[in-house]
Design a protein around this motif. Structure first.
Motif, short mmCIF file in Angstrom:
data_model
loop_
_atom_site.label_atom_id
_atom_site.label_comp_id
_atom_site.label_asym_id
_atom_site.label_seq_id
_atom_site.Cartn_x
_atom_site.Cartn_y
_atom_site.Cartn_z
N LEU A 91 0.86 -1.19 0.00
CA LEU A 91 0.00 0.00 0.00
C LEU A 91 0.89 1.23 0.00
O LEU A 91 1.75 1.39 0.88
CB LEU A 91 -0.90 0.00 1.24
N ALA A 94 0.86 5.23 0.33
CA ALA A 94 0.01 6.32 0.80
C ALA A 94 0.75 7.65 0.68
O ALA A 94 1.70 7.91 1.41
CB ALA A 94 -0.39 6.07 2.26
N VAL A 134 -1.93 3.00 12.15
CA VAL A 134 -1.69 1.73 11.45
C VAL A 134 -1.06 0.71 12.39
O VAL A 134 -1.44 -0.46 12.43
CB VAL A 134 -0.79 1.94 10.21
N SER A 170 -0.92 8.90 11.47
CA SER A 170 -1.26 7.76 10.60
C SER A 170 -0.38 6.56 10.90
O SER A 170 -0.84 5.42 10.90
CB SER A 170 -1.15 8.15 9.13
N VAL A 229 3.23 -1.14 4.17
CA VAL A 229 2.72 0.20 3.87
C VAL A 229 3.90 1.14 3.69
O VAL A 229 4.80 1.21 4.53
CB VAL A 229 1.82 0.73 5.00
N LEU A 273 4.45 4.99 3.61
CA LEU A 273 3.61 6.07 4.12
C LEU A 273 4.31 7.42 4.13
O LEU A 273 5.38 7.59 4.72
CB LEU A 273 3.18 5.71 5.55
N LEU A 326 -6.51 5.48 3.62
CA LEU A 326 -5.51 4.54 4.14
C LEU A 326 -6.17 3.54 5.08
O LEU A 326 -5.96 2.32 4.95
CB LEU A 326 -4.41 5.31 4.88
N VAL A 363 -3.33 5.16 -2.14
CA VAL A 363 -4.29 6.01 -1.43
C VAL A 363 -3.66 7.39 -1.24
O VAL A 363 -2.44 7.54 -1.33
CB VAL A 363 -4.70 5.42 -0.06
#
Length: 216
Positions: A7, A9, A72, A68, A54, A56, A41, A35
């Motif tokens: 992921l 972000a 997470v 964030s 992730v 980020l 997210l 995202v």
């Protein structure tokens, strides 16, 4: 390591595209989910149990500094997080580590650095640049206290930091006002705060130093 889902972000489309490109260069068969906000997210992590990592950025809509990252780590503790940020101040890197990041990649780093960092983290290790900043006991204490919050309590805390009243928080999060009151009481107890203002100050402490202009 080719059959993994990552992921990414970041709210800046061009920088996010650069991260995705570097990621696919390092892992050609990787599946990437993108995202651009703290809310998306959370949604992506809830909907995609296959996410293994992730990447980020610290400055996205809905995020307050390291909020964030902390969310997470609290809601999905088995998913490692690597910070990818333009703010590579040694203190920021050290705080990211103390708040639970598995790695930190400056956006100014060469493209191959991302592949090295991702490989290290997916192998169960960590990847951080050399740091001059010392470990902060106050950050360690803050991280320990925040780790006690449930994901919903963390959302309520961020609303408190924005100065919202219980009724407004209830509307924002789709909760009953009495439920919000229960959460606020629990938050203040867990954070050892005597007022909403004290709790808001703790959230302010999540902002990285030298953050002006960071994330671009």
């Amino acid at each position: 390591m080719s059959d993994i889902t990552v992921l990414v972000a970041d709210d800046h489309p061009l920088l996010r595209a650069a991260v995705v490109h570097s990621l696919r260069q390092a892992l050609p068969q990787v599946t990437v989910i993108e995202v651009a906000s703290a809310a998306t997210l959370e949604t992506a992590l809830d909907q995609h149990a296959e996410i293994e990592l992730v990447l980020l950025d610290l400055t996205m809509p809905g995020a307050r500094g390291f909020s964030s990252l902390l969310h997470v780590r609290g809601a999905h503790p088995d998913v490692p997080v690597v910070i990818v940020s333009s703010n590579d101040h040694p203190r920021v890197i050290r705080r990211a580590q103390q708040f639970g990041a598995a790695g930190f990649i400056p956006k100014s780093a060469p493209a191959e650095t991302l592949g090295q960092a991702v490989a290290a983290v997916l192998d169960g290790g960590v990847w951080f640049p050399a740091m001059a900043a010392e470990r902060s006991e106050s950050d360690a204490l803050l991280a320990t206290r925040l780790a006690q919050l449930t994901p919903q309590q963390f959302r309520v805390l961020l609303c408190l930091a924005d100065g919202l009243l219980n009724k407004q928080i209830a509307y924002e999060l789709g909760l009953a006002e009495n439920t919000v009151k229960v959460h606020v009481t629990a938050i203040l107890k867990k954070l050892e705060c005597h007022s909403r203002t004290q709790a808001a100050v703790l959230v302010k402490a999540l902002e990285p130093e030298g953050d002006a202009g960071a994330g671009v």
